[in-house]
Scaffold this active site. Sequence first.
Site, PDB file in Angstrom:
ATOM      1  N   CYS A 103       0.650  -1.202  -0.067  1.00 35.21           N
ATOM      2  CA  CYS A 103      -0.052   0.081   0.008  1.00 35.21           C
ATOM      3  C   CYS A 103       0.798   1.335  -0.021  1.00 35.21           C
ATOM      4  O   CYS A 103       1.766   1.582   1.003  1.00 35.21           O
ATOM      5  CB  CYS A 103      -0.864  -0.060   1.180  1.00 35.21           C
ATOM      6  N   LYS A 145       2.572  -9.800  -0.720  1.00 32.67           N
ATOM      7  CA  LYS A 145       2.562  -9.139  -1.942  1.00 32.67           C
ATOM      8  C   LYS A 145       3.292  -7.852  -1.239  1.00 32.67           C
ATOM      9  O   LYS A 145       3.016  -7.177  -0.363  1.00 32.67           O
ATOM     10  CB  LYS A 145       1.100  -8.698  -2.165  1.00 32.67           C
ATOM     11  N   ASN A 207       1.991  -8.346 -10.821  1.00 34.72           N
ATOM     12  CA  ASN A 207       0.662  -7.362 -10.887  1.00 34.72           C
ATOM     13  C   ASN A 207       1.246  -6.078 -11.545  1.00 34.72           C
ATOM     14  O   ASN A 207       2.146  -5.674 -11.329  1.00 34.72           O
ATOM     15  CB  ASN A 207       0.645  -7.363  -9.458  1.00 34.72           C
ATOM     16  N   ASP A 209      -0.508  -3.251 -14.823  1.00 31.56           N
ATOM     17  CA  ASP A 209      -0.978  -2.966 -16.086  1.00 31.56           C
ATOM     18  C   ASP A 209      -1.376  -4.259 -16.880  1.00 31.56           C
ATOM     19  O   ASP A 209      -1.042  -4.423 -18.010  1.00 31.56           O
ATOM     20  CB  ASP A 209       0.395  -2.528 -16.937  1.00 31.56           C
ATOM     21  N   GLY A 231      -5.854  -6.183 -10.545  1.00 31.79           N
ATOM     22  CA  GLY A 231      -6.279  -4.996  -9.691  1.00 31.79           C
ATOM     23  C   GLY A 231      -7.270  -4.015 -10.568  1.00 31.79           C
ATOM     24  O   GLY A 231      -8.275  -4.532 -10.942  1.00 31.79           O
ATOM     25  N   ARG A 232      -6.611  -2.822 -10.993  1.00 28.84           N
ATOM     26  CA  ARG A 232      -7.574  -1.805 -11.609  1.00 28.84           C
ATOM     27  C   ARG A 232      -8.155  -2.410 -12.746  1.00 28.84           C
ATOM     28  O   ARG A 232      -9.013  -1.887 -13.418  1.00 28.84           O
ATOM     29  CB  ARG A 232      -6.614  -0.576 -11.887  1.00 28.84           C
TER      30      ARG A 232
END
Length: 372
Positions: A103, A145, A207, A209, A231-232
């Site tokens: 984070c 992670k 992780n 892109d 993710g996104r």
Amino acid sequence: MSLASPVVLAPMAGVTNVAFRTLCRELELAREGTVSGLYVCEMVTARALVERHPVTMHMTTFGPDESPRSLQLYTVDPDTTYDAARMIATEGLADHIDMNFGCPVPKVTRRGGGAALPYKRRLFGRIVAAAVRACEGTDIPVTVKFRIGIDDEHRTHLDAGRIAESEGAAAVALHARTAAQRYSGAADWDQIAALKQHVRTIPVLGNGDIFDADDALEMMRRTGCDGVVIGRGCLGRPWLFAELSAVFNGRPVATPPNLGEVADIIRRHGALLTEHFGEDKGMRDIRKHVAWYLHGFPAGAELRRALALVKTLDELDALVGALDPDVPFGPQAAGPRGRQGSSASVSLPDGWLADPDDPRVPVGADVMHSGG
């Protein structure tokens, strides 16, 4: 724990609750006839879990048929980590524990948590070891992670991978950006390849892109990683996991949904959020998702404004019913969603960089509630 496809939904605060995970799993099941990946719950703080904070306990809700149940912990203290992981194991709260050291949010890093913590190598190792020790004698794997590091001058991913491996982690995942990058710029996939060469006995996941199935295949080809974390790329596209399941199992990818099918997905998402939160909070939560769902589709400013203020399921149903159902999902609807922003210096505790071997727990780094 084994998976039929090497795909993991990244935990995202305010996104990967039981409603979103259920939706992703339903779409994969409907399109592919199976649920093959790993869908991780929102991050919860170890301290709040041990203290049984009501919001945190609600965040750990899983669907009745959800398996495996995966929970991500944010933690800074080996003792609290052990207590939280032991609680998960003895009470059967989850089947898998992931640990968040990635984070980049300033309120987290300025206290020594998240992406700042792997710089403290001994402390990092003790935290991973505590979680692994707490799960001894169970079938619960612990994975870790992290990011490339704090910034380009303070890279920690190779050390973090080596330490996690030596302390018994079952796998590691690298978000191929530094904390300073946050979510901006391009992910450096070369660092995933470097980590894969450095960590030899456990899987390495990549992780950053991955916005479609081709991106996932290209990352694995270029880096040699063992799996991908999304993710996104799935924001407003919960059917992405069905597409990934198809390509990893040698099947053709289904045609992306048209706007009418997207409207049905929005309705279902709204219903699941209402079931989890109640209608008021569920409708407040669906608003951000609607913006992601309609990315690149024609909707009109007035309709978008109304959807951004939607208050009831009936209103949501009526508003999405006004969309043109025949509009196909085209190139304009693809691409990144969610936060991107720009790079910035990382907020850290005073003197944080002075001694990477300092094992002391940062003061006050675990006081925030879950989901930060």
